[in-house]
Design a protein around this motif. Structure first.
Motif, PDB file in Angstrom:
ATOM      1  N   ILE A   3     -10.227  -1.950  -5.745  1.00  0.00           N
ATOM      2  CA  ILE A   3      -9.040  -2.808  -5.760  1.00  0.00           C
ATOM      3  C   ILE A   3      -8.856  -3.434  -7.139  1.00  0.00           C
ATOM      4  CG2 ILE A   3      -8.004  -4.911  -4.830  1.00  0.00           C
ATOM      5  CD1 ILE A   3      -9.281  -4.246  -2.152  1.00  0.00           C
ATOM      6  N   PHE A   4      -9.932  -3.988  -7.697  1.00  0.00           N
ATOM      7  CA  PHE A   4      -9.848  -4.619  -9.013  1.00  0.00           C
ATOM      8  C   PHE A   4      -9.572  -3.582 -10.106  1.00  0.00           C
ATOM      9  CE2 PHE A   4     -12.599  -7.413  -6.461  1.00  0.00           C
ATOM     10  CZ  PHE A   4     -11.876  -8.594  -6.564  1.00  0.00           C
ATOM     11  N   ILE A   5     -10.179  -2.404  -9.971  1.00  0.00           N
ATOM     12  CA  ILE A   5      -9.944  -1.336 -10.944  1.00  0.00           C
ATOM     13  C   ILE A   5      -8.480  -0.912 -10.923  1.00  0.00           C
ATOM     14  CG2 ILE A   5     -10.478   1.063 -11.526  1.00  0.00           C
ATOM     15  CD1 ILE A   5     -13.305   0.573 -10.472  1.00  0.00           C
ATOM     16  N   THR A   6      -7.907  -0.804  -9.729  1.00  0.00           N
ATOM     17  CA  THR A   6      -6.511  -0.399  -9.588  1.00  0.00           C
ATOM     18  C   THR A   6      -5.564  -1.444 -10.151  1.00  0.00           C
ATOM     19  OG1 THR A   6      -7.035   0.892  -7.600  1.00  0.00           O
ATOM     20  CG2 THR A   6      -4.724   0.297  -7.947  1.00  0.00           C
ATOM     21  N   LEU A   7      -5.844  -2.714  -9.899  1.00  0.00           N
ATOM     22  CA  LEU A   7      -5.001  -3.789 -10.429  1.00  0.00           C
ATOM     23  C   LEU A   7      -5.014  -3.776 -11.959  1.00  0.00           C
ATOM     24  CD1 LEU A   7      -5.885  -6.721  -7.998  1.00  0.00           C
ATOM     25  CD2 LEU A   7      -3.808  -5.327  -8.022  1.00  0.00           C
ATOM     26  N   PHE A   8      -6.183  -3.533 -12.537  1.00  0.00           N
ATOM     27  CA  PHE A   8      -6.285  -3.428 -13.995  1.00  0.00           C
ATOM     28  C   PHE A   8      -5.466  -2.240 -14.499  1.00  0.00           C
ATOM     29  CE2 PHE A   8      -8.390  -1.608 -17.751  1.00  0.00           C
ATOM     30  CZ  PHE A   8      -8.306  -2.687 -18.624  1.00  0.00           C
ATOM     31  N   ALA A   9      -5.568  -1.115 -13.798  1.00  0.00           N
ATOM     32  CA  ALA A   9      -4.824   0.090 -14.192  1.00  0.00           C
ATOM     33  C   ALA A   9      -3.321  -0.152 -14.137  1.00  0.00           C
ATOM     34  CB  ALA A   9      -5.194   1.255 -13.268  1.00  0.00           C
ATOM     35  N   ALA A  10      -2.861  -0.819 -13.088  1.00  0.00           N
ATOM     36  CA  ALA A  10      -1.434  -1.093 -12.931  1.00  0.00           C
ATOM     37  C   ALA A  10      -0.924  -1.991 -14.056  1.00  0.00           C
ATOM     38  CB  ALA A  10      -1.171  -1.742 -11.576  1.00  0.00           C
ATOM     39  N   GLY A  11      -1.729  -2.986 -14.431  1.00  0.00           N
ATOM     40  CA  GLY A  11      -1.328  -3.875 -15.518  1.00  0.00           C
ATOM     41  C   GLY A  11      -1.211  -3.143 -16.840  1.00  0.00           C
ATOM     42  N   CYS A  12      -2.195  -2.311 -17.138  1.00  0.00           N
ATOM     43  CA  CYS A  12      -2.168  -1.528 -18.381  1.00  0.00           C
ATOM     44  C   CYS A  12      -0.994  -0.563 -18.395  1.00  0.00           C
ATOM     45  CB  CYS A  12      -3.473  -0.752 -18.546  1.00  0.00           C
ATOM     46  SG  CYS A  12      -4.908  -1.773 -18.932  1.00  0.00           S
ATOM     47  N   GLN A  13      -0.725   0.067 -17.259  1.00  0.00           N
ATOM     48  CA  GLN A  13       0.360   1.043 -17.195  1.00  0.00           C
ATOM     49  C   GLN A  13       1.708   0.375 -17.381  1.00  0.00           C
ATOM     50  OE1 GLN A  13       0.127   4.430 -14.518  1.00  0.00           O
ATOM     51  NE2 GLN A  13       2.151   3.930 -13.722  1.00  0.00           N
ATOM     52  N   VAL A 248      -4.707   4.111  -3.500  1.00  0.00           N
ATOM     53  CA  VAL A 248      -4.779   3.615  -4.874  1.00  0.00           C
ATOM     54  C   VAL A 248      -3.376   3.447  -5.445  1.00  0.00           C
ATOM     55  CG1 VAL A 248      -5.506   4.154  -7.235  1.00  0.00           C
ATOM     56  CG2 VAL A 248      -7.054   4.594  -5.324  1.00  0.00           C
ATOM     57  N   LYS A 249      -2.544   4.463  -5.261  1.00  0.00           N
ATOM     58  CA  LYS A 249      -1.196   4.412  -5.812  1.00  0.00           C
ATOM     59  C   LYS A 249      -0.308   3.399  -5.088  1.00  0.00           C
ATOM     60  CE  LYS A 249      -0.991   6.954  -9.415  1.00  0.00           C
ATOM     61  NZ  LYS A 249      -0.644   6.323 -10.697  1.00  0.00           N
ATOM     62  N   THR A 250      -0.563   3.192  -3.806  1.00  0.00           N
ATOM     63  CA  THR A 250       0.213   2.175  -3.090  1.00  0.00           C
ATOM     64  C   THR A 250      -0.137   0.782  -3.600  1.00  0.00           C
ATOM     65  OG1 THR A 250       0.332   3.550  -1.100  1.00  0.00           O
ATOM     66  CG2 THR A 250       0.782   1.203  -0.833  1.00  0.00           C
ATOM     67  N   LEU A 251      -1.420   0.503  -3.771  1.00  0.00           N
ATOM     68  CA  LEU A 251      -1.820  -0.777  -4.351  1.00  0.00           C
ATOM     69  C   LEU A 251      -1.274  -0.901  -5.774  1.00  0.00           C
ATOM     70  CD1 LEU A 251      -3.383  -3.412  -4.325  1.00  0.00           C
ATOM     71  CD2 LEU A 251      -5.446  -2.142  -4.971  1.00  0.00           C
ATOM     72  N   GLY A 252      -1.205   0.218  -6.465  1.00  0.00           N
ATOM     73  CA  GLY A 252      -0.674   0.216  -7.825  1.00  0.00           C
ATOM     74  C   GLY A 252       0.791  -0.135  -7.915  1.00  0.00           C
ATOM     75  N   GLN A 253       1.461  -0.257  -6.756  1.00  0.00           N
ATOM     76  CA  GLN A 253       2.859  -0.664  -6.736  1.00  0.00           C
ATOM     77  C   GLN A 253       3.049  -2.058  -7.315  1.00  0.00           C
ATOM     78  OE1 GLN A 253       5.023   1.600  -5.955  1.00  0.00           O
ATOM     79  NE2 GLN A 253       4.847   2.413  -3.902  1.00  0.00           N
ATOM     80  N   VAL A 254       1.962  -2.835  -7.432  1.00  0.00           N
ATOM     81  CA  VAL A 254       2.092  -4.167  -8.035  1.00  0.00           C
ATOM     82  C   VAL A 254       2.568  -4.048  -9.474  1.00  0.00           C
ATOM     83  CG1 VAL A 254       0.337  -5.222  -6.569  1.00  0.00           C
ATOM     84  CG2 VAL A 254      -0.351  -4.171  -8.727  1.00  0.00           C
ATOM     85  N   GLU A 255       2.519  -2.849 -10.016  1.00  0.00           N
ATOM     86  CA  GLU A 255       3.080  -2.614 -11.347  1.00  0.00           C
ATOM     87  C   GLU A 255       4.553  -3.008 -11.381  1.00  0.00           C
ATOM     88  OE1 GLU A 255       4.312   1.133 -14.224  1.00  0.00           O
ATOM     89  OE2 GLU A 255       3.148   1.481 -12.408  1.00  0.00           O
ATOM     90  N   VAL A 286       1.724  -3.495  -0.236  1.00  0.00           N
ATOM     91  CA  VAL A 286       0.427  -3.647  -0.883  1.00  0.00           C
ATOM     92  C   VAL A 286      -0.526  -4.462   0.003  1.00  0.00           C
ATOM     93  CG1 VAL A 286      -0.769  -4.728  -2.829  1.00  0.00           C
ATOM     94  CG2 VAL A 286       1.304  -3.376  -3.228  1.00  0.00           C
ATOM     95  N   ILE A 287       0.004  -5.519   0.599  1.00  0.00           N
ATOM     96  CA  ILE A 287      -0.798  -6.369   1.492  1.00  0.00           C
ATOM     97  C   ILE A 287      -1.306  -5.551   2.691  1.00  0.00           C
ATOM     98  CG2 ILE A 287      -0.750  -8.354   3.042  1.00  0.00           C
ATOM     99  CD1 ILE A 287       1.251  -9.643   1.125  1.00  0.00           C
ATOM    100  N   LEU A 288      -0.434  -4.708   3.243  1.00  0.00           N
ATOM    101  CA  LEU A 288      -0.838  -3.883   4.395  1.00  0.00           C
ATOM    102  C   LEU A 288      -1.960  -2.916   4.009  1.00  0.00           C
ATOM    103  CD1 LEU A 288       2.589  -2.980   6.062  1.00  0.00           C
ATOM    104  CD2 LEU A 288       0.767  -4.386   7.021  1.00  0.00           C
ATOM    105  N   VAL A 289      -1.798  -2.268   2.864  1.00  0.00           N
ATOM    106  CA  VAL A 289      -2.798  -1.276   2.428  1.00  0.00           C
ATOM    107  C   VAL A 289      -4.140  -1.942   2.160  1.00  0.00           C
ATOM    108  CG1 VAL A 289      -3.438   0.265   0.543  1.00  0.00           C
ATOM    109  CG2 VAL A 289      -1.170   0.427   1.561  1.00  0.00           C
ATOM    110  N   VAL A 290      -4.100  -3.056   1.435  1.00  0.00           N
ATOM    111  CA  VAL A 290      -5.345  -3.748   1.098  1.00  0.00           C
ATOM    112  C   VAL A 290      -6.034  -4.266   2.357  1.00  0.00           C
ATOM    113  CG1 VAL A 290      -6.347  -5.731  -0.085  1.00  0.00           C
ATOM    114  CG2 VAL A 290      -4.601  -4.372  -1.228  1.00  0.00           C
ATOM    115  N   SER A 291      -5.260  -4.848   3.275  1.00  0.00           N
ATOM    116  CA  SER A 291      -5.851  -5.393   4.508  1.00  0.00           C
ATOM    117  C   SER A 291      -6.422  -4.299   5.393  1.00  0.00           C
ATOM    118  CB  SER A 291      -4.785  -6.172   5.280  1.00  0.00           C
ATOM    119  OG  SER A 291      -3.728  -5.326   5.714  1.00  0.00           O
ATOM    120  N   SER A 292      -5.902  -3.078   5.290  1.00  0.00           N
ATOM    121  CA  SER A 292      -6.391  -1.981   6.128  1.00  0.00           C
ATOM    122  C   SER A 292      -7.665  -1.349   5.582  1.00  0.00           C
ATOM    123  CB  SER A 292      -5.318  -0.899   6.265  1.00  0.00           C
ATOM    124  OG  SER A 292      -5.113  -0.216   5.041  1.00  0.00           O
TER     125      SER A 292
END
Length: 295
Positions: A3-13, A248-255, A286-292
């Motif tokens: 989760i943290f790795i994906t959030l970092f990736a989304a920010g960089c992207q 991963v890509k769904t959580l990455g929607q925070v981009e 994103v909330i649904l994916v992370v909670s699941s």
């Protein structure tokens, strides 16, 4: 950890794409597409050396699975990036990013065929809600009957499909290697960027008849694109190796949050109520994916 790795990736992207959009306006689509691989390769090479000493090396499979899937990943990423930049030209910065976000559900569908990953019902709902949110943010409802003729939509969906294909094949390539999954992801990324650099440098040099063409145009901005691209790619490829790429890509929607910021502050684009509604749907997905996935 994914989760943290994906959030970092989304920010960089998000930052990389903003720089890349500016670079495309100044130097053209080809160089802007090239910059993410060629100028990101040195940092990825350094990262791979660190992986070697920290986690050990890997063994390549006897067959051709790695080379085929990694090559498909490289080519699909190039096409996806080019199509997304075309959307920037025909639509807007925001529209290009949002339509490319359809890759989440497409990655889930492709993954059903190529990978053994499956999704829970809640995860499927999250993926679907994220894609619907992207459409809500991007489609002009007054022209809905003519939407199939919208080149921005076609380019965007094509970009989303190619990004999804590259996501799944990156995961498949990494898992085909034997050894540390972190090093495997690094090796896959290095090969992908190296192949992309060779292909795109060859095209640019042939097109412009200049052997130094790839390093003549706006080196500072190209380096910024490469650095943030490599940091994001390292995180993306690692996350793909650790978790179902669709999640991963769904959580990455925070981009999308970064997209809204840059579209308003950097490119002076107006954000409508419709786009805010779609953004809220994406956050909910994103909330649904992370909670699941959290146990």
């Amino acid at each position: 950890m994914w989760i943290f790795i994906t959030l970092f990736a989304a920010g960089c992207q998000s930052i990389r794409t903003a720089y890349q959009n500016t670079l495309a306006r100044e130097t053209g689509f080809l160089h802007a597409t090239l910059s993410r691989s060629l100028y990101g390769l040195p940092l990825v090479s350094l990262y791979l050396i660190i992986c070697y000493f920290a986690f050990g090396w890997i063994q390549f499979p006897s067959g051709s699975l790695f080379w085929v899937t990694a090559s498909v990943c490289a080519i699909a990423q190039v096409i996806a990036t080019y199509l997304m930049l075309k959307v920037f030209q025909s639509g807007s910065f925001t529209l290009g990013i949002l339509l490319a976000k359809t890759e989440a559900v497409l990655a889930a569908l492709i993954g059903l065929v190529l990978l053994d990953f499956t999704l829970t019902l809640v995860s499927w709902l999250g993926v679907a809600l994220g894609v619907i949110g992207a459409f809500v943010m991007s489609v002009k409802w007054q022209n809905i009957k003519q939407v199939h003729k919208d080149t921005s939509l076609l380019f965007g969906l094509g970009s989303g499909f190619c990004f999804a294909l590259s996501t799944v094949t990156a995961s498949l390539a990494s898992h085909s290697l034997q050894g540390s999954i972190i090093t495997s992801a690094g090796v896959t990324l290095f090969y992908v960027l190296a192949l992309q650099s060779v292909i795109l440098c060859g095209i640019q040099m042939a097109k412009e008849r200049d052997l130094l063409a790839p390093i003549r145009k706006n080196i500072v901005l190209s380096t910024k694109v490469g650095v943030f691209s490599s940091l994001g790619s390292i995180a993306w490829f690692t996350a793909f190796a650790l978790m179902n790429p669709a999640l991963v890509k769904t959580l990455g929607q925070v981009e999308i949050l970064g997209t809204l910021y840059f579209s308003k502050k950097r490119f002076a684009e107006r954000i409508t109520k419709q786009q805010w509604l779609g953004g809220a749907m994406i956050v909910a997905s994103v909330i649904l994916v992370v909670s699941s996935t959290i146990k």
